[in-house]
Design a protein around this motif. Structure first.
Motif, PDB file in Angstrom:
ATOM      1  N   ARG D  95       0.804  -1.087   0.044  1.00 58.76           N
ATOM      2  CA  ARG D  95       0.136   0.016  -0.070  1.00 58.76           C
ATOM      3  C   ARG D  95       0.934   1.175   0.060  1.00 58.76           C
ATOM      4  O   ARG D  95       1.776   1.272   0.825  1.00 58.76           O
ATOM      5  CB  ARG D  95      -0.749   0.048   1.224  1.00 58.76           C
ATOM      6  CG  ARG D  95      -1.843   1.311   1.295  1.00 58.76           C
ATOM      7  CD  ARG D  95      -2.310   0.988   2.705  1.00 58.76           C
ATOM      8  NE  ARG D  95      -1.770   1.223   3.752  1.00 58.76           N
ATOM      9  CZ  ARG D  95      -2.204   0.998   5.006  1.00 58.76           C
ATOM     10  NH1 ARG D  95      -3.540   0.898   5.119  1.00 58.76           N
ATOM     11  NH2 ARG D  95      -1.538   1.268   6.133  1.00 58.76           N
ATOM     12  N   TYR D 103      -7.284   0.779   1.173  1.00 58.28           N
ATOM     13  CA  TYR D 103      -6.921  -0.460   1.877  1.00 58.28           C
ATOM     14  C   TYR D 103      -6.794  -0.425   3.106  1.00 58.28           C
ATOM     15  O   TYR D 103      -5.932   0.421   3.745  1.00 58.28           O
ATOM     16  CB  TYR D 103      -5.736  -1.205   0.883  1.00 58.28           C
ATOM     17  CG  TYR D 103      -5.954  -0.992  -0.401  1.00 58.28           C
ATOM     18  CD1 TYR D 103      -6.653  -1.660  -1.047  1.00 58.28           C
ATOM     19  CD2 TYR D 103      -5.029  -0.039  -1.093  1.00 58.28           C
ATOM     20  CE1 TYR D 103      -6.822  -1.409  -2.619  1.00 58.28           C
ATOM     21  CE2 TYR D 103      -5.173   0.190  -2.538  1.00 58.28           C
ATOM     22  CZ  TYR D 103      -6.053  -0.815  -3.101  1.00 58.28           C
ATOM     23  OH  TYR D 103      -6.320  -0.409  -4.486  1.00 58.28           O
ATOM     24  N   TYR D 108      -2.059  -5.139   0.001  1.00 61.54           N
ATOM     25  CA  TYR D 108      -3.390  -5.676  -0.680  1.00 61.54           C
ATOM     26  C   TYR D 108      -3.170  -6.296  -1.894  1.00 61.54           C
ATOM     27  O   TYR D 108      -1.954  -6.501  -2.375  1.00 61.54           O
ATOM     28  CB  TYR D 108      -4.097  -4.119  -0.871  1.00 61.54           C
ATOM     29  CG  TYR D 108      -3.566  -3.460  -2.034  1.00 61.54           C
ATOM     30  CD1 TYR D 108      -2.572  -2.488  -1.790  1.00 61.54           C
ATOM     31  CD2 TYR D 108      -4.239  -3.458  -3.044  1.00 61.54           C
ATOM     32  CE1 TYR D 108      -1.776  -1.614  -2.771  1.00 61.54           C
ATOM     33  CE2 TYR D 108      -3.754  -2.664  -4.157  1.00 61.54           C
ATOM     34  CZ  TYR D 108      -2.479  -1.719  -4.092  1.00 61.54           C
ATOM     35  OH  TYR D 108      -1.896  -1.100  -5.197  1.00 61.54           O
TER      36      TYR D 108
END
Lengths: 427, 185, 173, 172, 166, 382
Positions: D95, D103, D108
């Protein structure tokens, strides 16, 4: 083995005569010369299957016939061979449950539970009483569903289609109970090592009670339509009898064996999952003919019904799974809060939990007979060898002998009364 | 007798020219409509999905409502081939032959994961989807699909049939499609 | 409508002759049997034309409907290809020709000696072909021959059953 | 052979003359079918009527978001491992800063694909997910397909729509 | 009630040194023996007045690639209904000459089980009347259950193997 | 109007009627099956599925017409044609109603009135088997051939019992004309009341002649896939299926004419009186009679379906046994008993046979408790 079948040049003329399945050249007319029996009669070859409507699963029978009388039959199986045992060798134990679902798909919970019990035996997990009772309820429901299919299909094959649809509605109710229990109808993937994945919900209990209420009249109706109908009796009595010696020799088990008069039932001989707590009888037949098989299955449906009633009345309180954190997935909430639970969760899903080296055989009374799992573990994440004792595979080899000398119609009735499930036959 | 639910969707009449006492429509559409309401299945049931097909035929779901309750086990008489269940490589030539023997127009529905793609049976003995041997019109996911999904599949096929021109089976595209599967007419 | 009847008669007769010839000229026994069925059917039509409906229908039921079904039954089991290649040598051909001529001669001779009763319109009785008349005749004037024939048939039937029973082995059907 | 004392012989008694005459059994059978003729039909008129399948039915997959609308999935891959059909595949991504609203975790799934024709709807992925990210909906089926190209569902079809959140409802 | 010890004693007195050993897993005893002894032993157990192992529950082949000289194993799983007792008999044969006498004349049900073992492992049952493949197609030229074949379908296109754990 | 044209119209109407009835029988069969099996049956094509037959026909006409390579082409085509032809011919002599008065002419509502009407039906039905046999043989398929053989032997065997059971009715009437038979039943004295045994035998044989369950061996799905029509596609198959339904309708008509008084109904004289003696009144009375006859026939069509969806089917040898060993002796017994009755002018005399049989059964059931009975054993064949 050819990888790409579409390029194979097995092409036949499109407007060739529709034999249902491939012509088996070497067994049909040999070089144009007709097959002749010993007393000089000209015989014909009839290719029954693999897609003949009465071969519900998929298998082929090449029948040599004298008029309508069958002289000999050569069965060919393996048309849905799916290599369960090979797949099982590279799957973690818990994923094999999905394979067992598809083995005898008419009664998948029995297969699931049988597999779970096998693994529990290997791992040494003690399952709490409540879970055992829930298992019994599910297994007996599955047995009812299995026998209902077999018996009503026997009706269909003898021409009485309607009873089939009456009992199918009850089967539908059984599937609804499964759905309440695990979320699927047929391939249930029900239960986990150490118990069930969830407790019986209120709704499930309500549905089971409703089933207990509504099932007997329908079943009685079904029996009334066929049991004492002379047409049906004439069709089935004395058709394809199996003597006790023959049943033993051919490794019969389950209803087909009991129809021959031997009261061998794994539930009674080697009780598992608290079957010793329940009171039920073992219906046995006289000569092992089609009528006996039909009636034994009917009787077993009533016995299963009795067991379900007892189990739901005496359902003990308590946990629905064993306290075995290294094998039973922790609840989702725990996974967040508890480090240990998270580790176990990962380990279980990845299949990293050490499995004891050893070997175990466990048999349950499946829909068609003794369903055994012979599991050999070398400590890896998947079994070293998993041999499934599939009752259908073993007793179906008696079919050629049973259908010798009977008419085509009889052969078909015998086939459907044996309840050969292709998934179990071919594995 | 049970009351008839009023919300059943009847088949709409095809577009056409109405007048007092006559209703003209494109002939082709009428035939397509007729075909779509009379799809006789050839149940090629090998395993689990076949059991669900029984449920679909049964009282609770009743495939008959769509006019397709007459299972014709003879490939000559059927319109749609419902392949239900695992097709092993040993079985593949038979599926293909059954398809070849069917009379035009013919459609194929692959019911369930095994018939559509092989499902969990990623092994040496299982054909990874019947579209390797016969052209497939509709794939129904699920293992086995619920009867509702099988009905969805049949209805989707009805939609296809309704929009199929009468001459499609003579078209070069169709011939080419068959040829790509090695099926010579 | 006498003219219509005449035309019908001619057409019927032509068809009957054609189908009768087809019985012996067609090579495929299946076609042959079916032509014979057609012949019987057309003969029944002749009966109808003569207002002998009972005879016509009985002819149809017994010959076309029952006996020829059995013929067809047998032919269905024959391996047709075998019979086509059957060789006929000249001797049999000559023999067949001579025999055929002799039979033809006999038929012609007998027809020539036959006296035809000529029906006239005023003698014509509609009820002649009716089943009532027939019944009257059979059960009054010809009772003895009729009963004798039934006994004969009965004996034949019993004989057939006994012969059929003597078949060796198990049930075959 | 008698192995236990619990065997019970089935009823296989000789037919009585009445049963031998076919007609009583035929009449009673026909009475049953006629009774059903006038019975209420249990049929579900499917496209119009839909059955409630219970709160735990295993249908269409969904990738849940949390209350703030962030994806829960952290691309740990447990679901892919647990899948017996090997139908799930994913590509994990870190991320970036500024994506916290998208997220929930630091990692993610940039790509998350399920082959819907392979999937056997066994529910093992749902069970395996430690983040309660993947669910099998109880109220929706996977639709039928007409070609092989549309069967692989990516995130666009799997991630939950915040306007129509998925709730697992029990029996009313 | 029959115990494993009784059977073991009886077998030892009957076959003596032909028995390579015993093993017990979850109450089921395995008897390890030689290829030649297996059939007489099974016949003996079948005809024994008290044992009466008259039911062949299962027949399984197993492949142990590391066990040189005895790579293939056959497990006979017998069941005596009158005593409700199970027993397994195991033999090992080399993979180069996997010849095992057939059991068809003792148990008819061995027919297909042996064919299956042949189909999967290539164990050659000497004396079997119809030893051909049963589940797989006849043109197959390998024995799929042997450990050296991973045997996932090579034509599968829709799988990514990159993920861990597979 | 010329009497010829009236007759032609009547013939056409009857012809069309049997076609429509046959067509909607397919729909009715599916509906009846559905309702008996707790499901609604076809209900999407038109209201209540009423357009279903049209959809089927539309589909069949445009389905590929298939002739197998090794089949005998001409016979393959001839099979369904023959089946259809014979099925349609047999309805010619069935009197659907009394007479209608047009102008000064009184015309019978019937194709042709012949004095051997019932034998005509019989003769045509006996020809009907050719369609099945020829089609089954020409397909060059073993399943079809088996179906054809079964059909042939079954039809021949059951024709005998059928004819014998009929003779009792003919003896009571003294005529072979269907119209005469109907007319003697005028005033509520239906033959059913005098010929219970004959009726049951006739009905059973009618089932067998139409190849309906429990005698549907020639085409039974589970064994022979489709029997004689396994190889047929498109409209040829349609003809076969259609012929079966026409046969069913015609035999229903014949049963209701022979045993249920045809167009007679209770108090019909009073109704006719109330309607008046003029042409219109007479015609209306005839129409009512026609309607009654039609309802009776339709009831039997329903009955055919009802039985089909209830019973299992026979096996081939059992079918033959039933025909030759039970039905024919019973039919002969019926003739003898009826003959004795006629001698002493007791018309209901054949009830004696029925009462005796039922009485014996009841006594036997009462005498022997269930436990005392032996075990079912397979009946020895032959």
């Amino acid at each position: 083995m050819s990888e790409d079948i579409s390029t194979q040049n097995t092409l036949t003329q499109r407007n060739q005569t529709a034999v249902m399945g491939p012509q088996v050249g070497n067994l049909a007319l040999k070089g144009g010369v007709p097959i002749v029996s010993e007393d000089g009669r000209e015989l014909t070859t009839l290719n029954l299957g693999p897609t003949h409507p009465s071969t519900h699963g998929i298998f082929q029978n090449i029948l040599t016939m004298d008029g309508e009388k069958i002289v000999s039959g050569v069965p060919t199986i393996g048309y849905i061979h799916r290599a369960f045992e090979k797949i099982a060798e590279r799957r973690p134990l818990y994923q094999i449950t999905t394979l067992t679902d598809r083995m005898n798909y008419c009664s998948s919970p029995i297969n699931n539970m049988g597999w779970h019990m096998t693994v529990e035996k290997l791992l040494g997990i003690e399952v709490p009483k409540r879970a055992q009772y829930i298992r019994v309820i599910m297994m007996e429901l599955a047995r009812i569903a299995d026998h209902l299919i077999c018996n009503s299909i026997l009706g269909v094959d003898s021409g009485a289609f309607t009873g089939f649809l009456y009992v199918m509605q009850k089967r539908e109710e059984i599937y609804e109970i499964y759905e309440e229990m695990c979320g699927a109808r047929l391939t249930t993937n029900m239960g986990r090592f150490g118990g069930m994945e969830r407790d019986l919900s209120k709704e499930a209990i309500r549905k089971i009670r409703e089933f207990i209420q509504s099932f007997p009249p329908v079943m009685q109706e079904f029996e009334k339509m066929l049991n004492r109908n002379r047409i049906f009796i004439d069709r089935t009595v004395g058709v394809g009898p199996v003597s006790q010696e023959m049943a033993l020799q051919y490794g019969f088990s389950g209803p087909n064996l009991r129809a021959a008069g031997i009261d061998y039932d794994v539930r009674v001989m080697n009780p598992y999952s608290s079957y010793q707590d329940f009171e039920f009888d073992i219906p046995v037949g006289y000569t092992g003919d089609t009528y006996d098989r039909f009636m034994v299955r009917n009787g077993e449906i009533w016995e299963s019904f009795k067991i379900i009633k007892q189990a739901i009345e005496n359902l003990p309180e308590g946990p629905f799974h064993a306290d075995a954190p290294e094998f039973y997935l922790p609840p989702k909430q725990e996974v967040y809060r508890n480090m240990e639970a998270l580790i176990y969760h990962f380990k279980i899903v990845m299949g990293e939990i050490p499995i004891p080296v050893g070997e175990v055989y466990h048999a349950v009374e499946g829909g068609n007979g003794e369903l055994g799992f012979h599991l050999i573990s070398d400590g890896g994440r998947s079994p070293y060898r998993l041999k499934m004792r599939r009752p259908c595979f073993i007793f179906y080899q008696a079919y050629p002998e049973m259908c010798k000398g009977v008419t085509l119609s009889d052969a078909i009735i015998i086939m459907s009364s044996m309840n050969v499930i292709a998934g179990e036959l071919d594995a | 007798m049970s009351e008839r639910p009023n919300n059943i969707k009847l088949v709409d009449a095809p577009d056409g020219y109405g007048g007092s006492g006559f209703f003209a429509t494109s002939f082709e559409k009428v035939i397509a409509l007729a075909r779509s309401n009379s799809l006789w299945p050839l149940p090629f049931a090998t395993s689990c999905c076949g059991i669900e097909f029984m449920a679909t035929m049964g009282a609770t779901y009743d495939l008959a409502r769509f006019g397709s309750e007459r299972p014709s086990f003879s490939p000559r008489q059927s319109d749609m081939l419902l392949v239900m269940g695992t097709i092993a490589k040993k079985m593949a030539p038979i599926v293909r032959q059954t398809y070849i023997q069917m009379a035009e127009p013919r459609w194929v529905i692959a019911v369930g994961a095994c018939a559509s793609s092989g499902g969990i049976f990623d092994t040496y003995s299982v054909l990874q989807g019947i579209d390797r041997v016969v052209p497939v019109d509709v794939y129904v996911p699920g293992c086995p699909p619920r009867p509702e999904q099988i009905l969805d599949g049949v209805m989707q096929l009805q939609e296809i049939v309704k929009n199929e021109p009468l001459r499609r089976r003579d078209s070069p595209e169709y011939q080419a499609l068959l040829e790509s599967y090695g099926i010579i007419k | 409508m006498p003219i219509t009847a005449d035309i019908t008669w001619y057409i019927l007769t032509a068809l009957t002759l054609i189908s009768a010839l087809a019985v012996i000229l067609v090579r495929n026994p299946m076609y042959s049997v079916l032509s014979l069925v057609l012949t019987f059917f057309l003969l029944s039509c002749h009966y109808f034309l003569l207002n002998a409906q009972f005879l016509g229908v009985v002819n149809m039921i017994v010959y076309a409907g029952a006996i020829m079904v059995l013929f067809l039954f047998v032919v269905m089991f024959l391996n047709l290809r075998e019979y086509r290649e059957e060789t006929k040598n000249n001797l049999t051909k000559i023999g067949a020709f001579v025999m055929g001529l002799a039979i033809l001669g006999a038929i012609i001779a007998s027809i020539r000696r036959l006296q035809y009763p000529m029906p006239s319109n005023d003698q014509f009785n509609v009820t002649t072909g009716y089943v009532e008349t027939l019944g009257d005749l059979l059960f009054r004037d010809y009772l003895l021959p009729f009963e004798l024939v039934t006994v004969l048939f009965f004996i034949a039937m019993v004989g057939a059953i006994i012969i059929g029973k003597r078949e060796k082995g198990e049930r075959h059907f | 052979m008698q192995l236990t004392n619990r065997s019970k012989k089935i009823d296989k008694s000789e037919m009585s003359l009445a049963e031998r005459m076919y007609l009583p059994a035929i009449a009673s059978g026909m009475a049953i079918t006629l009774k059903h003729f006038f019975k209420k039909k249990p049929t579900i008129n499917y496209p119009e009527q839909k059955r409630y399948l219970g709160p735990i039915f295993r249908g269409h997959h969904i990738l849940k978001k949390d209350e703030a609308g962030r994806e829960r999935c952290t691309a740990c891959g447990l679901c892919a491992v647990a899948c017996p059909a090997e139908a799930i595949s994913m590509v994990a991504a870190e991320r970036q800063s500024g994506e916290e609203h998208l997220y929930r975790e630091e990692k993610y799934a940039a790509v998350y694909e399920i082959n819907m024709l392979r999937c056997i709807f066994c529910g093992l992925c749902e069970e395996a997910c430690p983040k309660q990210a993947i669910y099998l909906r109880h109220d929706e089926f996977v639709p039928v397909f007409m070609s092989r190209d549309e069967v692989i569902y990516g995130k666009n079809k799997l991630v939950e729509n915040m306007d129509k959140r998925y709730l697992r409802e029990g029996w009313k | 009630m029959l115990t494993n010890q009784e059977i073991a004693d009886d077998l030892l007195s009957q076959f003596g040194d032909k028995i390579a050993g015993f093993e017990e897993h979850h109450e089921i005893m395995s008897v390890f023996t030689t290829v030649e002894t297996a059939k007489p032993m099974i016949e003996y157990l079948y005809q024994h007045p008290t044992f009466q192992f008259q039911y062949l529950t299962d027949l399984a082949g197993i492949h142990y690639p590391d066990n040189t000289g005895g790579e293939l194993s056959v497990v006979y799983h017998l069941h005596s209904w009158t005593n409700n007792h199970r027993i397994m008999i195991r033999i090992f044969v080399p993979i180069d000459a996997p010849d095992v006498p057939t059991l068809i004349d003792v148990y008819k049900s061995a027919n297909w089980m042996e064919r299956e073992a042949y189909d999967f492992f290539g164990i050659n049952f000497v004396g079997h009347p119809n030893l051909i493949r049963i589940l797989n197609i006849e043109e197959m030229d390998y024995f799929p259950m042997r450990k050296e074949y991973p045997l996932e379908d090579a034509t599968r296109q829709d799988k990514i193997d990159a993920l861990f754990g597979r | 109007m010329d009497i010829f044209w009236i007759k032609a119209i009547i013939v056409l109407v009857i012809f069309g009627l049997s076609l429509v009835v046959a067509m909607y029988s397919t729909w009715a069969e599916r509906k009846v099956a559905g309702y008996m099996q707790d499901r609604p049956g076809p209900n999407r094509a038109g209201w209540g599925g009423l357009l279903q037959p049209l959809a089927d026909a539309g589909k069949m006409f445009f389905k590929e017409d298939f002739i197998p390579a090794q089949a005998n082409k001409w016979l393959f085509i001839a099979g369904p044609c023959l089946a259809m032809l014979t099925a349609l011919l047999s309805s010619a002599v069935v009197p659907f109603g009394d007479t209608i008065i047009v102008g000064s002419d009184e015309v019978q509502v019937q194709g042709i009135e012949v004095n051997i009407g019932i034998l005509w039906v019989f003769g045509i039905v006996s020809l009907g088997v050719y369609g099945v046999m020829v089609g089954g043989w020409a397909s060059n398929n073993k399943f079809s051939l088996l179906g054809a053989i079964r059909a042939a032997s079954q039809n021949i065997s059951y024709e005998l019992a059928m004819g014998l059971s009929l003779i009792a009715v003919i003896m009571m009437t003294g005529s072979l004309s269907v119209r005469d038979i109907i007319n003697t039943q005028h005033g509520g004295s239906w033959n059913l009341l005098y010929q219970p045994l004959g009726f049951i035998i006739f009905l059973t044989c009618a089932f067998a002649e139409c190849n309906r369950t429990p005698f549907d061996l020639p085409e039974c799905e589970a064994e022979l896939i489709g029997g004689y029509h396994t190889e047929y596609s498109s409209m040829k198959l349609g003809f076969y299926l259609f012929a079966e339904y026409i046969n069913m309708f015609v035999s229903s008509c014949v049963v209701s004419a022979l045993y249920f008084g045809g167009f007679n109904y209770p108090f019909m004289d009073k109704v006719a009186e109330a309607l008046g003696n003029d042409a219109t009144g007479h015609n209306i009375a005839t129409a009512i009679g026609f309607g009654v006859f039609f309802m009776k026939a339709l009831f039997f069509v329903f009955f055919f379906m009802w039985v089909r969806w209830t019973l299992p089917r026979f096996r081939y040898d059992q079918l033959m046994n039933l025909g030759w060993r039970s039905l024919i002796p019973l039919a002969i017994l019926n003739i003898v008993v009826t003959g004795i009755g006629l001698m002493f002018e007791i018309r209901w005399f054949s009830w004696v046979a029925v009462v005796i049989i039922v009485g014996v059964a009841l006594v036997q059931a009462a005498m022997k408790p269930k436990a005392a009975r032996g075990i079912l054993e397979a009946a020895p064949v032959r």
